[in-house]
Design a protein around this motif. Structure first.
Motif, PDB file in Angstrom:
ATOM      1  N   ARG A 155      93.590 -41.075   4.591  1.00 40.15           N
ATOM      2  CA  ARG A 155      93.051 -41.967   3.556  1.00 40.15           C
ATOM      3  C   ARG A 155      94.098 -42.943   3.072  1.00 40.15           C
ATOM      4  O   ARG A 155      93.807 -43.852   2.308  1.00 40.15           O
ATOM      5  N   PRO A 191      84.720 -35.072   1.150  1.00 34.57           N
ATOM      6  CA  PRO A 191      83.724 -35.246   0.095  1.00 34.57           C
ATOM      7  C   PRO A 191      83.138 -36.654   0.181  1.00 34.57           C
ATOM      8  O   PRO A 191      83.828 -37.600   0.592  1.00 34.57           O
ATOM      9  N   ALA A 192      81.902 -36.800  -0.189  1.00 37.72           N
ATOM     10  CA  ALA A 192      81.199 -38.080  -0.054  1.00 37.72           C
ATOM     11  C   ALA A 192      81.960 -39.241  -0.688  1.00 37.72           C
ATOM     12  O   ALA A 192      82.001 -40.338  -0.133  1.00 37.72           O
ATOM     13  N   ASP A 193      82.604 -39.015  -1.829  1.00 34.53           N
ATOM     14  CA  ASP A 193      83.306 -40.109  -2.508  1.00 34.53           C
ATOM     15  C   ASP A 193      84.625 -40.495  -1.832  1.00 34.53           C
ATOM     16  O   ASP A 193      85.218 -41.506  -2.177  1.00 34.53           O
ATOM     17  N   GLU A 194      85.088 -39.722  -0.862  1.00 35.36           N
ATOM     18  CA  GLU A 194      86.321 -40.044  -0.150  1.00 35.36           C
ATOM     19  C   GLU A 194      86.065 -40.658   1.231  1.00 35.36           C
ATOM     20  O   GLU A 194      86.992 -41.121   1.888  1.00 35.36           O
ATOM     21  N   ARG A 195      84.828 -40.679   1.667  1.00 33.80           N
ATOM     22  CA  ARG A 195      84.510 -41.195   2.998  1.00 33.80           C
ATOM     23  C   ARG A 195      84.737 -42.698   3.100  1.00 33.80           C
ATOM     24  O   ARG A 195      85.273 -43.181   4.094  1.00 33.80           O
ATOM     25  N   GLY A 196      84.330 -43.447   2.113  1.00 33.13           N
ATOM     26  CA  GLY A 196      84.529 -44.908   2.124  1.00 33.13           C
ATOM     27  C   GLY A 196      85.998 -45.291   2.203  1.00 33.13           C
ATOM     28  O   GLY A 196      86.393 -46.097   3.055  1.00 33.13           O
TER      29      GLY A 196
END
Length: 50
Positions: free
Chosen positions: A7, A29-34
């Protein structure tokens, strides 16, 4: 090849011809994918595949 937090790839921005994140992003986690995807895009040199 680089070992580290995928990341945070500022140190290799624009270095790679391609980045493969097969199966990796789905485990975040979904909020770290972007941010992980954005970091991969920045690590690829202009005009290369991502």
């Amino acid at each position: 090849m680089v070992h580290g937090d995928a990341r945070r790839l500022e140190q290799v921005a624009g270095v790679f011809d391609a980045v493969i994140e097969a199966h990796y992003v789905g485990h975040l986690p979904a909020d770290e994918r972007g941010p992980a995807f954005a970091a991969a895009v920045q690590a690829v040199r202009p005009g290369a595949a991502s």
